[in-house]
Design an enzyme around this catalytic site. Structure first.
Site, PDB file in Angstrom:
ATOM      1  N   ARG A  67       0.781  -1.026   0.363  1.00 29.45           N
ATOM      2  CA  ARG A  67      -0.314  -0.026  -0.186  1.00 29.45           C
ATOM      3  C   ARG A  67       0.779   1.522   0.399  1.00 29.45           C
ATOM      4  O   ARG A  67       1.655   1.271   0.894  1.00 29.45           O
ATOM      5  CB  ARG A  67      -0.764  -0.031   1.657  1.00 29.45           C
ATOM      6  CG  ARG A  67      -2.298  -1.272   1.307  1.00 29.45           C
ATOM      7  CD  ARG A  67      -3.499  -0.788   0.476  1.00 29.45           C
ATOM      8  NE  ARG A  67      -4.089  -1.143  -0.048  1.00 29.45           N
ATOM      9  CZ  ARG A  67      -4.504  -2.764  -0.188  1.00 29.45           C
ATOM     10  NH1 ARG A  67      -3.983  -2.826  -1.514  1.00 29.45           N
ATOM     11  NH2 ARG A  67      -5.590  -2.863  -0.260  1.00 29.45           N
ATOM     12  N   GLU A 117      -3.582   7.102  -5.117  1.00 30.14           N
ATOM     13  CA  GLU A 117      -4.486   6.577  -6.430  1.00 30.14           C
ATOM     14  C   GLU A 117      -5.525   6.409  -6.883  1.00 30.14           C
ATOM     15  O   GLU A 117      -6.493   6.862  -6.018  1.00 30.14           O
ATOM     16  CB  GLU A 117      -4.231   4.948  -6.197  1.00 30.14           C
ATOM     17  CG  GLU A 117      -3.278   4.078  -6.289  1.00 30.14           C
ATOM     18  CD  GLU A 117      -2.939   3.130  -5.276  1.00 30.14           C
ATOM     19  OE1 GLU A 117      -4.174   2.213  -5.201  1.00 30.14           O
ATOM     20  OE2 GLU A 117      -2.403   2.386  -5.125  1.00 30.14           O
ATOM     21  N   HIS A 170      -1.218  -0.395  -9.595  1.00 30.76           N
ATOM     22  CA  HIS A 170      -1.932  -1.595  -8.677  1.00 30.76           C
ATOM     23  C   HIS A 170      -2.394  -2.270  -9.323  1.00 30.76           C
ATOM     24  O   HIS A 170      -3.638  -2.418  -9.736  1.00 30.76           O
ATOM     25  CB  HIS A 170      -2.676  -0.908  -7.750  1.00 30.76           C
ATOM     26  CG  HIS A 170      -3.294  -1.232  -7.020  1.00 30.76           C
ATOM     27  ND1 HIS A 170      -3.857  -0.494  -5.702  1.00 30.76           N
ATOM     28  CD2 HIS A 170      -3.232  -2.653  -6.660  1.00 30.76           C
ATOM     29  CE1 HIS A 170      -4.253  -1.518  -4.713  1.00 30.76           C
ATOM     30  NE2 HIS A 170      -3.582  -2.259  -5.058  1.00 30.76           N
TER      31      HIS A 170
HETATM   32  C1  8YV Z   1      -7.338  -4.953  -5.539  1.00 34.41           C
HETATM   33  C2  8YV Z   1      -5.885  -4.567  -3.514  1.00 34.41           C
HETATM   34  O1  8YV Z   1      -6.826  -3.708  -5.650  1.00 34.41           O
HETATM   35  O2  8YV Z   1      -6.570  -7.146  -2.698  1.00 34.41           O
HETATM   36  C3  8YV Z   1      -5.675  -6.319  -2.332  1.00 34.41           C
HETATM   37  O3  8YV Z   1      -6.075  -5.629  -1.186  1.00 34.41           O
HETATM   38  O4  8YV Z   1      -5.051  -4.177  -3.344  1.00 34.41           O
HETATM   39  C4  8YV Z   1      -6.138  -5.888  -5.032  1.00 34.41           C
HETATM   40  O5  8YV Z   1      -6.157  -7.139  -5.532  1.00 34.41           O
HETATM   41  C5  8YV Z   1      -8.107  -4.569  -5.599  1.00 34.41           C
HETATM   42  O6  8YV Z   1      -8.719  -5.025  -4.241  1.00 34.41           O
HETATM   43  C6  8YV Z   1      -9.075  -5.119  -6.883  1.00 34.41           C
HETATM   44  O7  8YV Z   1     -10.584  -5.183  -6.083  1.00 34.41           O
END
Ligand code: 8YV
Length: 311
Positions: free
Chosen positions: A230, A259, A277
């Protein structure tokens, strides 16, 4: 009657088809129309589907009195106020494990791309420069001292991949794990003995800005940083300054503080590799995430134990 569900993030068409078949799916309108929508629909919403990078605003959740579950299509839950959810009796699920390999792959991809200058040499060939000049020599990616910040599921998968690189592997985190890698309780101490520092820990209030100017100084001008976790884990202003001033060697970044906005100074730097991402963004993994998210929803509505509960 199908349960009413509020969907805050996009999912694969295969996942969407099942969502649409099983639930009455609502999308949240933009602010001018939101208040009217909430007035008409908020009381009936029993589930929210959201992304790990999005979570749900506590103020929005508080306006959904029938909310029983927030199903995250992702592993991270840093954008969700878990104590507030618990107080409100709202369950939260995520999609761990199914995305571990993809995210670990991306960490390695970013590291090699950065050290072997993949974007520049790709450009070199595509721009027709090969017959005229050789690109500058790169840096070796193997045989280095690798430091992993956070040896959870993803950190371990990165370490497993790095065992093939013939260097040394060390890690930091809140506690020592039963592994052969060297443990450094302090991130700056880990950075000081690392050529590549890979950030793979969960974001939380406690880990915000964990990688600060002091950690970057300890990494030093030969050190590179990779972040697939993150943006909030790194003090981004300090990172940009260290990169611009050459106080660290480079960065491979998939995640950012704000982002999809990337600090403009990063865009011009040759010693930075950026991705938008995409850690879990493969067809196979997004499909598996979608299925696990759907299975958690189904379990909730069938009054069965949740498969991968967060709270
Ligand atoms: C995706 C993520 O951006 O799993 C996570 O925490 O940051 C990534 O897999 C996202 O959640 C897809 O919806």
């Amino acid at each position: 009657m199908r349960p009413q569900l509020l969907q805050l993030c996009a999912v694969l068409p295969s996942t969407q088809a099942i969502l649409d078949d099983t639930y009455e799916v609502h999308r949240l309108p933009e602010p001018p129309l939101r208040a009217a929508w909430l007035q008409d629909h908020a009381a009936a919403i029993r589930a929210v589907v959201t992304g790990g990078h999005l979570g749900i605003e506590t103020s929005l959740a508080a306006q959904l009195p029938a909310l029983g579950i927030v199903a995250i299509n992702g592993v991270g839950y840093d954008r969700i106020d878990l104590p507030a959810m618990q107080r409100a009796g709202v369950r939260v699920t995520n999609t761990p494990d199914v995305l571990t390999d993809d995210v670990a792959d991306l960490a390695i991809l970013l590291m090699i791309s950065l050290l072997r200058q993949l974007p520049a040499v790709d450009r070199h060939v595509k721009d027709g420069q090969w017959p005229h000049a050789q690109p500058a020599l790169a840096r070796r990616a193997s045989g280095l001292r690798y430091g992993i910040v956070g040896l959870g599921r993803i950190g371990r998968a990165i370490a497993t991949r790095l065992t093939g690189f013939g260097g040394t592997i060390a890690y930091s985190g809140p506690s020592r794990k039963d592994v052969v890698y060297d443990y450094y309780p302090d991130v700056a101490a880990l950075a000081a003995v690392s050529d590549v520092l890979i950030v793979a820990t969960a974001a939380s209030a406690a880990t915000k800005g964990l990688i600060d100017a002091a950690v970057l100084a300890a990494l030093g001008s030969r050190g590179a940083i990779i972040n697939i976790a993150r943006g909030s884990l790194i003090d981004e202003a300090a990172l940009v300054a260290a990169l611009v001033e050459g106080r660290i060697a480079g960065a491979g970044l998939d995640v950012f503080e704000n982002e999809p906005h990337v600090p403009p100074a990063l865009l011009a730097l040759p010693n930075v590799v950026l991705t938008p991402h995409i850690g879990s963004a493969t067809v196979e993994t997004r499909d598996a995430m979608g299925r696990l998210m759907l299975d958690n929803l189904a379990a909730f509505f069938a009054d069965q134990p949740l498969l991968t509960p967060v709270v």
